[in-house]
Design a protein around this motif. Structure first.
Motif, PDB file in Angstrom:
ATOM      1  N   LYS A   5      63.152  96.312  57.689  1.00  0.00           N
ATOM      2  CA  LYS A   5      62.834  96.522  59.094  1.00  0.00           C
ATOM      3  C   LYS A   5      63.676  95.569  59.944  1.00  0.00           C
ATOM      4  O   LYS A   5      63.534  94.349  59.863  1.00  0.00           O
ATOM      5  N   PHE A   6      64.546  96.137  60.772  1.00  0.00           N
ATOM      6  CA  PHE A   6      65.433  95.386  61.646  1.00  0.00           C
ATOM      7  C   PHE A   6      64.782  95.292  63.022  1.00  0.00           C
ATOM      8  O   PHE A   6      64.760  96.263  63.779  1.00  0.00           O
ATOM      9  N   ILE A  55      61.828  92.141  55.218  1.00  0.00           N
ATOM     10  CA  ILE A  55      61.855  92.951  53.997  1.00  0.00           C
ATOM     11  C   ILE A  55      60.423  93.129  53.514  1.00  0.00           C
ATOM     12  O   ILE A  55      59.699  92.148  53.334  1.00  0.00           O
ATOM     13  N   ILE A  56      60.026  94.374  53.322  1.00  0.00           N
ATOM     14  CA  ILE A  56      58.667  94.707  52.870  1.00  0.00           C
ATOM     15  C   ILE A  56      58.746  95.174  51.429  1.00  0.00           C
ATOM     16  O   ILE A  56      59.542  96.059  51.099  1.00  0.00           O
ATOM     17  N   THR A  57      57.933  94.556  50.566  1.00  0.00           N
ATOM     18  CA  THR A  57      57.919  94.947  49.148  1.00  0.00           C
ATOM     19  C   THR A  57      56.508  95.317  48.684  1.00  0.00           C
ATOM     20  O   THR A  57      56.197  95.192  47.506  1.00  0.00           O
ATOM     21  N   GLU A  58      55.683  95.745  49.611  1.00  0.00           N
ATOM     22  CA  GLU A  58      54.340  96.239  49.299  1.00  0.00           C
ATOM     23  C   GLU A  58      54.203  97.642  49.870  1.00  0.00           C
ATOM     24  O   GLU A  58      54.865  97.985  50.846  1.00  0.00           O
ATOM     25  N   LYS A  62      65.478  94.750  43.711  1.00  0.00           N
ATOM     26  CA  LYS A  62      66.356  95.517  44.604  1.00  0.00           C
ATOM     27  C   LYS A  62      66.374  94.873  46.001  1.00  0.00           C
ATOM     28  O   LYS A  62      67.419  94.798  46.642  1.00  0.00           O
ATOM     29  N   ALA A  63      65.224  94.392  46.461  1.00  0.00           N
ATOM     30  CA  ALA A  63      65.165  93.722  47.762  1.00  0.00           C
ATOM     31  C   ALA A  63      66.082  92.501  47.771  1.00  0.00           C
ATOM     32  O   ALA A  63      66.821  92.264  48.738  1.00  0.00           O
ATOM     33  N   ALA A  93      63.589 100.811  60.783  1.00  0.00           N
ATOM     34  CA  ALA A  93      63.288 100.592  59.366  1.00  0.00           C
ATOM     35  C   ALA A  93      64.099 101.555  58.512  1.00  0.00           C
ATOM     36  O   ALA A  93      64.192 102.747  58.817  1.00  0.00           O
ATOM     37  N   ILE A  94      64.682 101.019  57.452  1.00  0.00           N
ATOM     38  CA  ILE A  94      65.362 101.838  56.446  1.00  0.00           C
ATOM     39  C   ILE A  94      64.454 101.847  55.229  1.00  0.00           C
ATOM     40  O   ILE A  94      64.158 100.787  54.656  1.00  0.00           O
ATOM     41  N   VAL A  95      63.994 103.049  54.856  1.00  0.00           N
ATOM     42  CA  VAL A  95      62.951 103.182  53.847  1.00  0.00           C
ATOM     43  C   VAL A  95      63.375 104.203  52.786  1.00  0.00           C
ATOM     44  O   VAL A  95      63.694 105.348  53.131  1.00  0.00           O
ATOM     45  N   PRO A  96      63.386 103.826  51.507  1.00  0.00           N
ATOM     46  CA  PRO A  96      63.690 104.806  50.464  1.00  0.00           C
ATOM     47  C   PRO A  96      62.642 105.918  50.452  1.00  0.00           C
ATOM     48  O   PRO A  96      61.461 105.655  50.674  1.00  0.00           O
ATOM     49  N   GLN A  97      63.070 107.139  50.204  1.00  0.00           N
ATOM     50  CA  GLN A  97      62.141 108.257  50.125  1.00  0.00           C
ATOM     51  C   GLN A  97      61.542 108.328  48.721  1.00  0.00           C
ATOM     52  O   GLN A  97      61.578 109.357  48.046  1.00  0.00           O
TER      53      GLN A  97
END
Length: 180
Positions: free
Chosen positions: A150-151, A77-80, A21-22, A7-11
Motif C-alpha cells: 500500500k503506497f 507492506i501487509i502480510t496478513e 516474498k514481501a 495498493a498492489i495486491v496479488p489476485q
C-alpha cells in the motif's frame, strides 16, 4: 487534501511464502531507491512503513517536489489476510460470476466470511453459489489477499512499474485506489 493510497495486491487469497516474498519485493524497492530501508511513521497506522526515496521519481506519473516533504508518504507492506477496499471511493458494483446480479446493495457480510476464513471462496447472497472471491467483479476494484503493498499518498504509479511489480509477484495483481 485527504489521505489516499494505491495498493498492489496479488489476485491470490493465500500467497505462498508471503513473508519471504514481501522481503524480496522490499529489497528490490530499496535497491532501486524507490523506498528507504528502515521503518518510520510515514504511513497511516501503527505498524510503520518505508518512506519514499529519490528513485521514486522514475515510477510515478508526476514528480512534484512537494510530495517528498509530506509527513505521510510511504509504503506499508501487509502480510496478513486483508480486504483492500476503496474507502471513501465507495463501491458501485459487485457482480457475481454465476448469477450476474449486482450485489453492491446487498449485505456485504459474505465478504467477512472470506476475511475470517482460510478459504478462497465465498457464497453469493443472491444465488447461493460458491465461487472464488477473485471471480467476482468489483467496480471500483477491490483486492483480497494475505499480501499487499500500500503506497500512501503517492501520485499515480506508471504502467511500467505496475507491470514490473506484477512480474516480481508472478501472478496477476489488482490495483486498488483508496481514499480515507
Amino acid at each position: 487534501m485527504s489521505d489516499h493510497s494505491i495498493a498492489i495486491v496479488p489476485q491470490v487469497s493465500s500467497y505462498p511464502n508471503r513473508v519471504a516474498k514481501a522481503k524480496e519485493v522490499l529489497n528490490w524497492l530499496v535497491e532501486d531507491d524507490i523506498v528507504k530501508p528502515t521503518l518510520t511513521s510515514c504511513v497511516l497506522g501503527f505498524d510503520g512503513g518505508y518512506a519514499i526515496s529519490g528513485g521514486a521519481k522514475k515510477v510515478i506519473e508526476s514528480a512534484n517536489r512537494h510530495i517528498f516533504s509530506l509527513d505521510v508518504i510511504g509504503l506499508k507492506i501487509i502480510t496478513e489476510r486483508h480486504i483492500f477496499d476503496t474507502g471513501g471511493n465507495g463501491i458501485e458494483e459487485i457482480y457475481c460470476p454465476a448469477c450476474q446480479q449486482n450485489l453492491a446493495e446487498e449485505d456485504l457480510g459474505f465478504l467477512e466470511n472470506w476475511y475470517e476464513g482460510n478459504l478462497n471462496e465465498v457464497v453469493c447472497p443472491v444465488c447461493d453459489t460458491t465461487n472464488s472471491i477473485h471471480q467476482f467483479w468489483f467496480t471500483p476494484q477491490w483486492g483480497f489477499s494475505d499480501l499487499g503493498f500500500k503506497f500512501w499518498n503517492w501520485p499515480d504509479l506508471t504502467e511500467d512499474f505496475l507491470s514490473r511489480f506484477q512480474q516480481k509477484l508472478g501472478v496477476n495483481v489488482s490495483v486498488i485506489y483508496q481514499r480515507v
